[in-house]
Design a protein around this motif. Sequence first.
Motif, PDB file in Angstrom:
ATOM      1  N   ASP A  46       0.817  -1.219   0.000  1.00  0.00           N
ATOM      2  CA  ASP A  46       0.000   0.000   0.000  1.00  0.00           C
ATOM      3  C   ASP A  46       0.844   1.259   0.000  1.00  0.00           C
ATOM      4  OD1 ASP A  46      -2.325  -1.507   0.065  1.00  0.00           O
ATOM      5  OD2 ASP A  46      -2.362  -1.579   2.270  1.00  0.00           O
ATOM      6  N   ASP A  47       2.151   1.099   0.181  1.00  0.00           N
ATOM      7  CA  ASP A  47       3.044   2.267   0.264  1.00  0.00           C
ATOM      8  C   ASP A  47       4.086   2.257  -0.847  1.00  0.00           C
ATOM      9  OD1 ASP A  47       3.663   4.654   1.553  1.00  0.00           O
ATOM     10  OD2 ASP A  47       5.146   3.736   2.885  1.00  0.00           O
ATOM     11  N   THR A  48       3.887   1.402  -1.870  1.00  0.00           N
ATOM     12  CA  THR A  48       4.913   1.191  -2.897  1.00  0.00           C
ATOM     13  C   THR A  48       4.301   1.192  -4.292  1.00  0.00           C
ATOM     14  OG1 THR A  48       6.186  -0.173  -1.349  1.00  0.00           O
ATOM     15  CG2 THR A  48       6.749  -0.359  -3.681  1.00  0.00           C
ATOM     16  N   ALA A  49       5.027   1.769  -5.235  1.00  0.00           N
ATOM     17  CA  ALA A  49       4.655   1.700  -6.656  1.00  0.00           C
ATOM     18  C   ALA A  49       5.814   1.083  -7.425  1.00  0.00           C
ATOM     19  CB  ALA A  49       4.333   3.081  -7.205  1.00  0.00           C
ATOM     20  N   LEU A  50       5.482   0.237  -8.397  1.00  0.00           N
ATOM     21  CA  LEU A  50       6.492  -0.395  -9.261  1.00  0.00           C
ATOM     22  C   LEU A  50       6.225   0.027 -10.698  1.00  0.00           C
ATOM     23  CD1 LEU A  50       8.714  -2.426 -10.040  1.00  0.00           C
ATOM     24  CD2 LEU A  50       6.972  -4.235  -9.952  1.00  0.00           C
ATOM     25  N   ILE A  51       7.229   0.624 -11.338  1.00  0.00           N
ATOM     26  CA  ILE A  51       7.085   1.091 -12.719  1.00  0.00           C
ATOM     27  C   ILE A  51       8.194   0.508 -13.573  1.00  0.00           C
ATOM     28  CG2 ILE A  51       7.092   3.107 -14.235  1.00  0.00           C
ATOM     29  CD1 ILE A  51       5.910   4.732 -12.003  1.00  0.00           C
ATOM     30  N   THR A  52       7.812  -0.132 -14.667  1.00  0.00           N
ATOM     31  CA  THR A  52       8.770  -0.657 -15.645  1.00  0.00           C
ATOM     32  C   THR A  52       8.374  -0.135 -17.021  1.00  0.00           C
ATOM     33  OG1 THR A  52       7.567  -2.659 -16.260  1.00  0.00           O
ATOM     34  CG2 THR A  52       8.902  -2.751 -14.246  1.00  0.00           C
ATOM     35  N   ALA A  53       9.124  -0.531 -18.030  1.00  0.00           N
ATOM     36  CA  ALA A  53       8.820  -0.102 -19.392  1.00  0.00           C
ATOM     37  C   ALA A  53       7.477  -0.671 -19.869  1.00  0.00           C
ATOM     38  CB  ALA A  53       9.934  -0.535 -20.341  1.00  0.00           C
ATOM     39  N   GLN A 101       0.993   7.070 -14.979  1.00  0.00           N
ATOM     40  CA  GLN A 101       0.697   8.433 -14.551  1.00  0.00           C
ATOM     41  C   GLN A 101       0.001   8.460 -13.201  1.00  0.00           C
ATOM     42  OE1 GLN A 101       1.994  11.073 -16.060  1.00  0.00           O
ATOM     43  NE2 GLN A 101       2.930   9.508 -17.356  1.00  0.00           N
ATOM     44  N   THR A 102      -0.890   7.501 -12.987  1.00  0.00           N
ATOM     45  CA  THR A 102      -1.583   7.429 -11.696  1.00  0.00           C
ATOM     46  C   THR A 102      -0.610   7.151 -10.561  1.00  0.00           C
ATOM     47  OG1 THR A 102      -3.616   6.638 -12.750  1.00  0.00           O
ATOM     48  CG2 THR A 102      -3.371   6.218 -10.386  1.00  0.00           C
ATOM     49  N   LEU A 103       0.281   6.194 -10.768  1.00  0.00           N
ATOM     50  CA  LEU A 103       1.257   5.835  -9.737  1.00  0.00           C
ATOM     51  C   LEU A 103       2.214   6.995  -9.455  1.00  0.00           C
ATOM     52  CD1 LEU A 103       2.123   2.184 -10.868  1.00  0.00           C
ATOM     53  CD2 LEU A 103       0.725   2.879  -8.896  1.00  0.00           C
ATOM     54  N   ILE A 104       2.666   7.649 -10.511  1.00  0.00           N
ATOM     55  CA  ILE A 104       3.588   8.778 -10.335  1.00  0.00           C
ATOM     56  C   ILE A 104       2.899   9.911  -9.578  1.00  0.00           C
ATOM     57  CG2 ILE A 104       4.779  10.634 -11.574  1.00  0.00           C
ATOM     58  CD1 ILE A 104       5.593   8.593 -13.672  1.00  0.00           C
ATOM     59  N   GLN A 105       1.643  10.173  -9.904  1.00  0.00           N
ATOM     60  CA  GLN A 105       0.935  11.255  -9.225  1.00  0.00           C
ATOM     61  C   GLN A 105       0.732  10.933  -7.747  1.00  0.00           C
ATOM     62  OE1 GLN A 105       0.376  14.168 -10.928  1.00  0.00           O
ATOM     63  NE2 GLN A 105       0.117  14.848  -8.795  1.00  0.00           N
ATOM     64  N   ARG A 106       0.438   9.680  -7.446  1.00  0.00           N
ATOM     65  CA  ARG A 106       0.308   9.279  -6.034  1.00  0.00           C
ATOM     66  C   ARG A 106       1.606   9.479  -5.284  1.00  0.00           C
ATOM     67  NH1 ARG A 106      -1.400   3.615  -4.748  1.00  0.00           N
ATOM     68  NH2 ARG A 106      -1.686   4.573  -2.686  1.00  0.00           N
ATOM     69  N   PHE A 107       2.731   9.168  -5.963  1.00  0.00           N
ATOM     70  CA  PHE A 107       4.040   9.364  -5.345  1.00  0.00           C
ATOM     71  C   PHE A 107       4.312  10.849  -5.138  1.00  0.00           C
ATOM     72  CE2 PHE A 107       8.743   9.783  -5.773  1.00  0.00           C
ATOM     73  CZ  PHE A 107       9.102   9.053  -4.646  1.00  0.00           C
ATOM     74  N   LYS A 108       4.011  11.665  -6.138  1.00  0.00           N
ATOM     75  CA  LYS A 108       4.237  13.108  -6.019  1.00  0.00           C
ATOM     76  C   LYS A 108       3.355  13.734  -4.943  1.00  0.00           C
ATOM     77  CE  LYS A 108       5.880  14.057 -10.721  1.00  0.00           C
ATOM     78  NZ  LYS A 108       5.648  14.846 -11.969  1.00  0.00           N
ATOM     79  N   ASN A 109       2.164  13.170  -4.758  1.00  0.00           N
ATOM     80  CA  ASN A 109       1.257  13.668  -3.726  1.00  0.00           C
ATOM     81  C   ASN A 109       1.622  13.156  -2.339  1.00  0.00           C
ATOM     82  OD1 ASN A 109      -0.221  14.957  -5.715  1.00  0.00           O
ATOM     83  ND2 ASN A 109      -1.795  13.347  -5.839  1.00  0.00           N
ATOM     84  N   LYS A 110       2.645  12.319  -2.271  1.00  0.00           N
ATOM     85  CA  LYS A 110       3.127  11.728  -1.017  1.00  0.00           C
ATOM     86  C   LYS A 110       2.122  10.751  -0.411  1.00  0.00           C
ATOM     87  CE  LYS A 110       5.907  15.833   0.033  1.00  0.00           C
ATOM     88  NZ  LYS A 110       6.272  16.849   1.041  1.00  0.00           N
ATOM     89  N   ASP A 111       1.276  10.179  -1.267  1.00  0.00           N
ATOM     90  CA  ASP A 111       0.363   9.141  -0.801  1.00  0.00           C
ATOM     91  C   ASP A 111       1.102   7.833  -0.579  1.00  0.00           C
ATOM     92  OD1 ASP A 111      -1.756  10.923  -1.018  1.00  0.00           O
ATOM     93  OD2 ASP A 111      -2.181  10.356  -3.097  1.00  0.00           O
ATOM     94  N   ILE A 112       2.229   7.655  -1.272  1.00  0.00           N
ATOM     95  CA  ILE A 112       3.095   6.487  -1.087  1.00  0.00           C
ATOM     96  C   ILE A 112       4.524   6.966  -0.937  1.00  0.00           C
ATOM     97  CG2 ILE A 112       1.624   4.828  -2.282  1.00  0.00           C
ATOM     98  CD1 ILE A 112       3.250   5.271  -4.789  1.00  0.00           C
TER      99      ILE A 112
END
Length: 623
Positions: free
Chosen positions: A319-326, A334-345
């Motif tokens: 719930d606190d991690t995003a995984l992004i690959t090619a 974009q959703t995962l990056i925005q959550r990271f930028k919003n400090k949700d994760i």
Amino acid sequence: MEQTGKGAFLCLPVRIFKSSAMPFILRHYQQDAVDATVAHFRQSDDSAVIVLPTGAGKSLVIAELARIARRKILVLAHVKELVEQNHNKYESYGLKASIYSAGLNQKDNARQVTFASIQSVARNLADFSQDYSLVIIDECHRVSGILDDDFLHQDNPADNTAQKVNNESQYLSLIKQLKSVNPQLKVLGLTATPYRMGVGWIYQYHYHGYCRTDTARPFKICIYDLPLKLMIKKGYLTPPKMVDAAIAHYDFSSLIPNASGNYNEQEVNSLLQKYPRVTKGITEQIKSLVQGDTPRQGVMIFAATVKHATEVASYLDADDTALITADTPSAERQTLIQRFKNKDIHFLVNVSVLTTGFDAPHVDVIAILRPTQSVSLFQQIVGRGLRLSPNKTDCLVIDYAGNGFDLFYPEVGETRPSADSVPVMVPCPQCGFANTFWGKVDDQGHITEHFGRKCRGLEITEAGDKIPCDYRFRFKECPHCGAENDIAARQCASCQQAVVDPDDQLKAALRLKNAMVIRCSGVVFEREDTRVKISYVDEDGLALKESFDLAHAGQRAVFNRLFGRRFQHAVKPVQFSSAQEVVTLSEGFSAPDFVIARKVGKHWRVKERLFDYVGAYRKANEL
């Protein structure tokens, strides 16, 4: 009459701009970059590069250059995020510009300034037949081929087949078309990392007066280069804090990179399978940093492979991690990056997809779990955590892969020859230029060896002509005219005669019964009256010997050509005049890699000494 020659894209003089919408006062280095561009294109049509570290505000420099343009200009980027970012920065000046990007659902180039994705433009070249005065390429290290006139024409005899293929790249196809309309088209690139593994430097000359390479590159000259250390010192970037990964780390030293400096994914995965406890230990340490006495805001983890990244993410709170690959779909990314930028994760794990064009200022931990041979890539990765952000005092950088780079190392431009190699400064005895090469140092920091071949010094005349220094630290002497050539040369650059391949020399000698070849592991100099006796010793203690009478002008000249010229790795060549002088300074001589002798009567006579060998045969003391 409208100006159409050199400098025609400019609105002169350059000045700091304030709009009613949002005032911007350029930082001094941003204004210096703009001024350097104006000055260069007033005098030349040569393609140019500006080097600004990550976080230095390239988009502001682009916006100011677009603002002062008199005629149509085109600003290119390789991803829609950068197109949008650069466009928004320009319009924040209170000005309007077009966007031509399928990813942004807009294909308009009617305005004076157009921000575009190169992929959309390349698929619609017919829409770009107008008279453009300037093309700006963001993240220009992605450009292949050569942008200047002589190399854009396919019938140019200077183009070899491989180059013609490169010249069909998207950027090259566009530039070729735009130059057919406006031969004085100016091309400017911006990047934080002007070097790419497997390709080398993306420009040939540097405005500080040195030559990166003797061969043509995508861009002709770097016209402005801002050091990362200065940005941090002046408070424009967050100070990095390098942390020793003593708890757990990987050992990638057994892996061999390919010609592009990358590692085989299957080999990396096989090695990582041996370190399951290490991977878990690393993630536990990273988690403890976030939950420690000084909690961290955002953690970026750079994994080695997709399989590795998946394993790393499995040890972190889902719930606190995003995984992004090619392979991550664009919308999900974009959703995962925005959550990271919003400090949700807190944790963002990625594999080679967030090294450029990614902006999350709150990142204050960079964990490097992948090997790299490139100083530039290492700096690019660390740069993701150096932007300024509220309540951020530093950025922890943990290198679990043991890459061993100092963040402030200059890019050398060659593959790191060994794990204990470091950048060393080597002055040219001919022009005085301070070269940066890979080398080795002792405990006191003294250079014991360097791997530089040729001085990179450059003289720029008042007329703007560029004359590279021709001094070589390592060289192969032409047997026909005596000219010094690169150690890999097969043809003399001076007389055009064939230069014997050292492997062919060794093969021929090994086939002869009356010839001996030794791998030279050391050399001993002794004095005998006016003569210098030299013993070449191999790994088993076998020696070949020869002598030079330094009282004899001819033999003295041969000795100095072989040894005096290479004294102290050719950094301080000496013309020796006596045997005593040679013996006194004998520690400064370099030994040849191979020595070939022929039997004359009952004795062996040295015929060839192969210095700076590059080839298929193993040298002494190499496994």
